[in-house]
Structure formats: C-alpha cells, structure tokens
Design a protein around this motif. Structure first.
Motif, PDB file in Angstrom:
ATOM      1  N   ALA A 106      28.081 -31.079   4.269  1.00 40.81           N
ATOM      2  CA  ALA A 106      27.293 -31.566   5.408  1.00 40.81           C
ATOM      3  C   ALA A 106      28.061 -31.354   6.707  1.00 40.81           C
ATOM      4  CB  ALA A 106      26.956 -33.049   5.224  1.00 40.81           C
ATOM      5  N   ALA A 107      29.361 -31.615   6.706  1.00 43.65           N
ATOM      6  CA  ALA A 107      30.177 -31.403   7.907  1.00 43.65           C
ATOM      7  C   ALA A 107      30.216 -29.922   8.276  1.00 43.65           C
ATOM      8  CB  ALA A 107      31.592 -31.940   7.692  1.00 43.65           C
ATOM      9  N   GLU A 108      30.279 -29.067   7.257  1.00 40.96           N
ATOM     10  CA  GLU A 108      30.298 -27.627   7.507  1.00 40.96           C
ATOM     11  C   GLU A 108      28.965 -27.165   8.102  1.00 40.96           C
ATOM     12  OE1 GLU A 108      30.808 -23.823   4.669  1.00 40.96           O
ATOM     13  OE2 GLU A 108      32.310 -25.411   4.374  1.00 40.96           O
ATOM     14  N   ARG A 109      27.848 -27.684   7.587  1.00 43.48           N
ATOM     15  CA  ARG A 109      26.531 -27.343   8.155  1.00 43.48           C
ATOM     16  C   ARG A 109      26.449 -27.789   9.613  1.00 43.48           C
ATOM     17  NH1 ARG A 109      24.908 -29.013   3.123  1.00 43.48           N
ATOM     18  NH2 ARG A 109      24.341 -31.087   3.860  1.00 43.48           N
ATOM     19  N   HIS A 110      26.928 -28.990   9.878  1.00 40.42           N
ATOM     20  CA  HIS A 110      26.913 -29.510  11.246  1.00 40.42           C
ATOM     21  C   HIS A 110      27.771 -28.630  12.159  1.00 40.42           C
ATOM     22  CE1 HIS A 110      26.687 -32.368  14.513  1.00 40.42           C
ATOM     23  NE2 HIS A 110      28.007 -32.398  14.572  1.00 40.42           N
ATOM     24  N   LEU A 111      28.923 -28.206  11.664  1.00 41.90           N
ATOM     25  CA  LEU A 111      29.808 -27.345  12.442  1.00 41.90           C
ATOM     26  C   LEU A 111      29.133 -26.010  12.751  1.00 41.90           C
ATOM     27  CD1 LEU A 111      32.620 -26.865  13.663  1.00 41.90           C
ATOM     28  CD2 LEU A 111      33.340 -26.034  11.418  1.00 41.90           C
ATOM     29  N   ARG A 112      28.461 -25.422  11.740  1.00 37.12           N
ATOM     30  CA  ARG A 112      27.751 -24.153  11.973  1.00 37.12           C
ATOM     31  C   ARG A 112      26.626 -24.327  12.985  1.00 37.12           C
ATOM     32  NH1 ARG A 112      28.464 -23.291   6.439  1.00 37.12           N
ATOM     33  NH2 ARG A 112      26.399 -24.075   5.965  1.00 37.12           N
ATOM     34  N   ASP A 113      25.874 -25.426  12.881  1.00 35.09           N
ATOM     35  CA  ASP A 113      24.803 -25.692  13.836  1.00 35.09           C
ATOM     36  C   ASP A 113      25.360 -25.830  15.253  1.00 35.09           C
ATOM     37  OD1 ASP A 113      22.989 -25.654  11.762  1.00 35.09           O
ATOM     38  OD2 ASP A 113      22.787 -27.850  11.653  1.00 35.09           O
ATOM     39  N   THR A 114      26.443 -26.573  15.377  1.00 35.14           N
ATOM     40  CA  THR A 114      27.061 -26.772  16.690  1.00 35.14           C
ATOM     41  C   THR A 114      27.597 -25.458  17.236  1.00 35.14           C
ATOM     42  OG1 THR A 114      27.646 -29.035  16.092  1.00 35.14           O
ATOM     43  CG2 THR A 114      28.838 -28.072  17.931  1.00 35.14           C
ATOM     44  N   GLN A 115      28.226 -24.644  16.382  1.00 35.11           N
ATOM     45  CA  GLN A 115      28.734 -23.347  16.822  1.00 35.11           C
ATOM     46  C   GLN A 115      27.585 -22.458  17.290  1.00 35.11           C
ATOM     47  OE1 GLN A 115      32.047 -22.492  17.048  1.00 35.11           O
ATOM     48  NE2 GLN A 115      31.203 -20.799  18.228  1.00 35.11           N
ATOM     49  N   GLY A 116      26.449 -22.495  16.586  1.00 37.79           N
ATOM     50  CA  GLY A 116      25.287 -21.720  17.009  1.00 37.79           C
ATOM     51  C   GLY A 116      24.785 -22.162  18.379  1.00 37.79           C
ATOM     52  N   LYS A 117      24.755 -23.471  18.606  1.00 38.90           N
ATOM     53  CA  LYS A 117      24.334 -23.984  19.912  1.00 38.90           C
ATOM     54  C   LYS A 117      25.300 -23.559  21.007  1.00 38.90           C
ATOM     55  CE  LYS A 117      21.942 -28.014  18.047  1.00 38.90           C
ATOM     56  NZ  LYS A 117      21.960 -29.471  17.883  1.00 38.90           N
ATOM     57  N   LEU A 118      26.604 -23.594  20.704  1.00 36.95           N
ATOM     58  CA  LEU A 118      27.598 -23.149  21.690  1.00 36.95           C
ATOM     59  C   LEU A 118      27.456 -21.668  21.984  1.00 36.95           C
ATOM     60  CD1 LEU A 118      30.801 -25.062  20.536  1.00 36.95           C
ATOM     61  CD2 LEU A 118      29.546 -25.398  22.670  1.00 36.95           C
ATOM     62  N   ASP A 119      27.194 -20.851  20.969  1.00 36.35           N
ATOM     63  CA  ASP A 119      26.987 -19.416  21.171  1.00 36.35           C
ATOM     64  C   ASP A 119      25.768 -19.157  22.055  1.00 36.35           C
ATOM     65  OD1 ASP A 119      29.191 -18.884  19.607  1.00 36.35           O
ATOM     66  OD2 ASP A 119      28.026 -18.339  17.810  1.00 36.35           O
ATOM     67  N   ARG A 120      24.674 -19.890  21.804  1.00 36.06           N
ATOM     68  CA  ARG A 120      23.473 -19.728  22.637  1.00 36.06           C
ATOM     69  C   ARG A 120      23.745 -20.166  24.076  1.00 36.06           C
ATOM     70  NH1 ARG A 120      21.369 -21.165  17.819  1.00 36.06           N
ATOM     71  NH2 ARG A 120      21.146 -23.388  18.243  1.00 36.06           N
ATOM     72  N   ALA A 122      26.632 -20.086  25.594  1.00 33.31           N
ATOM     73  CA  ALA A 122      27.490 -19.069  26.208  1.00 33.31           C
ATOM     74  C   ALA A 122      26.657 -17.851  26.617  1.00 33.31           C
ATOM     75  CB  ALA A 122      28.595 -18.672  25.242  1.00 33.31           C
ATOM     76  N   ASN A 123      25.702 -17.447  25.775  1.00 36.94           N
ATOM     77  CA  ASN A 123      24.836 -16.313  26.119  1.00 36.94           C
ATOM     78  C   ASN A 123      23.976 -16.632  27.348  1.00 36.94           C
ATOM     79  OD1 ASN A 123      25.818 -14.774  24.039  1.00 36.94           O
ATOM     80  ND2 ASN A 123      24.176 -15.301  22.623  1.00 36.94           N
ATOM     81  N   LEU A 124      23.451 -17.854  27.417  1.00 38.38           N
ATOM     82  CA  LEU A 124      22.649 -18.246  28.585  1.00 38.38           C
ATOM     83  C   LEU A 124      23.503 -18.280  29.852  1.00 38.38           C
ATOM     84  CD1 LEU A 124      20.379 -21.051  27.091  1.00 38.38           C
ATOM     85  CD2 LEU A 124      19.664 -18.782  27.876  1.00 38.38           C
ATOM     86  N   MET A 125      24.742 -18.746  29.703  1.00 33.77           N
ATOM     87  CA  MET A 125      25.647 -18.794  30.856  1.00 33.77           C
ATOM     88  C   MET A 125      25.917 -17.381  31.368  1.00 33.77           C
ATOM     89  SD  MET A 125      27.582 -20.844  32.736  1.00 33.77           S
ATOM     90  CE  MET A 125      28.473 -22.144  31.975  1.00 33.77           C
ATOM     91  N   ALA A 126      26.185 -16.450  30.455  1.00 31.22           N
ATOM     92  CA  ALA A 126      26.436 -15.058  30.851  1.00 31.22           C
ATOM     93  C   ALA A 126      25.198 -14.460  31.500  1.00 31.22           C
ATOM     94  CB  ALA A 126      26.858 -14.241  29.632  1.00 31.22           C
ATOM     95  N   LEU A 127      24.032 -14.749  30.946  1.00 29.52           N
ATOM     96  CA  LEU A 127      22.784 -14.246  31.511  1.00 29.52           C
ATOM     97  C   LEU A 127      22.541 -14.818  32.908  1.00 29.52           C
ATOM     98  CD1 LEU A 127      20.311 -12.479  31.019  1.00 29.52           C
ATOM     99  CD2 LEU A 127      19.226 -14.433  29.914  1.00 29.52           C
TER     100      LEU A 127
END
Length: 142
Positions: A106-120, A122-127
């Motif tokens: 469950a912690a790993e799933r949460h970490l992946r979800d959070t990393q995905g949100k951070l990646d999005r 970062a992409n919005l910031m660059a855009l």
C-alpha cells in the motif's frame, strides 16, 4: 518437551486454571463445574509451551470410558503439544509477514501515485514556463 518457567506440564496447567494473567475460560471452580456437568470420565491436557512461555492448552476428554488416557498417551500428547505450539507460532509469524507485506505494498502504491502527480506537476510547470517565454517574446517583438 521444554519445561521453561513452569517446571512441568501440571504447573503450567495449574497456572492457567488459577487465571494468573493467562486468558482462560474461567476459574478452577468453573472448570470443575464443567467436568461435572459434562460427566467427563477421562481428561487429559498438555500445555502449549513455546520458548518457555505458556501459549495455550491441548485438552482432551472422554465422557464414556474412564482411564482412557494413559501416561504413554500423555507423552504422545506432550510431543504433539510441542509441535502445535511451534505451528501456532509459525502461523502467527506468517500472518504478521503477510500484514507487513500488505502495508508495504500500500505504501508503494501511494508512493507511485505521488510520484506520478509530481511528474505531472513538473510537466505543467515546464509547459507554463514555455508559454510565459513565448508570451514574453511575442510582446517584445511588437
């Protein structure tokens, strides 16, 4: 059979019957009342001891024949009780491992979800920086 802090099986059983901090079905009086009401003619029990600690009791009774349980059968029950104590401990450890595995998954799933949100993000910031740069360049050349 390892005797541990109880010295012998009867001491462990006596301790359980006296309810000295060990969960039981009641007091010695209640145990005697049970035996009388169920007309038990033969009773045998052996403690489940794991690393010197009482973890439970194996209890057998026969309401039809007295003298069913001999010393030889008690020795066999003690061996079975020793194995049962180990098996119960292993089951508890297995349950704990499975619970820990589920918690980590469950912690790993949460970490992946959070990393995905951070990646999005970062992409919005660059855009948005690119859009700001284009707006700046367009306004400079007018």
């Amino acid at each position: 059979m390892r005797r541990g802090r109880y010295g012998n099986p009867l001491a462990a059983i006596q301790c359980a019957l006296n309810d000295e901090g060990i969960p039981t079905y009641g007091t010695r009086t209640m145990a005697y009342a049970y035996v009388r009401s169920h007309r038990s003619r033969s009773i045998m029990c052996a403690p489940l001891i794991k690393q010197g600690e009482l973890t439970g009791l194996l209890y057998l009774e026969n309401s039809r024949i007295s003298g069913t349980f001999t010393l030889a059968r008690l020795r066999i029950l003690e061996v079975l009780a020793s194995q049962a104590a180990i098996s119960l401990e292993n089951a508890k450890l297995d349950r704990n491992i499975k619970s820990e595995h589920e918690r980590r998954a469950a912690a790993e799933r949460h970490l992946r979800d959070t990393q995905g949100k951070l990646d999005r993000a970062a992409n919005l910031m660059a855009l948005s920086e690119l859009v700001a740069f284009i707006v700046h360049e367009v306004s400079q050349h007018r």
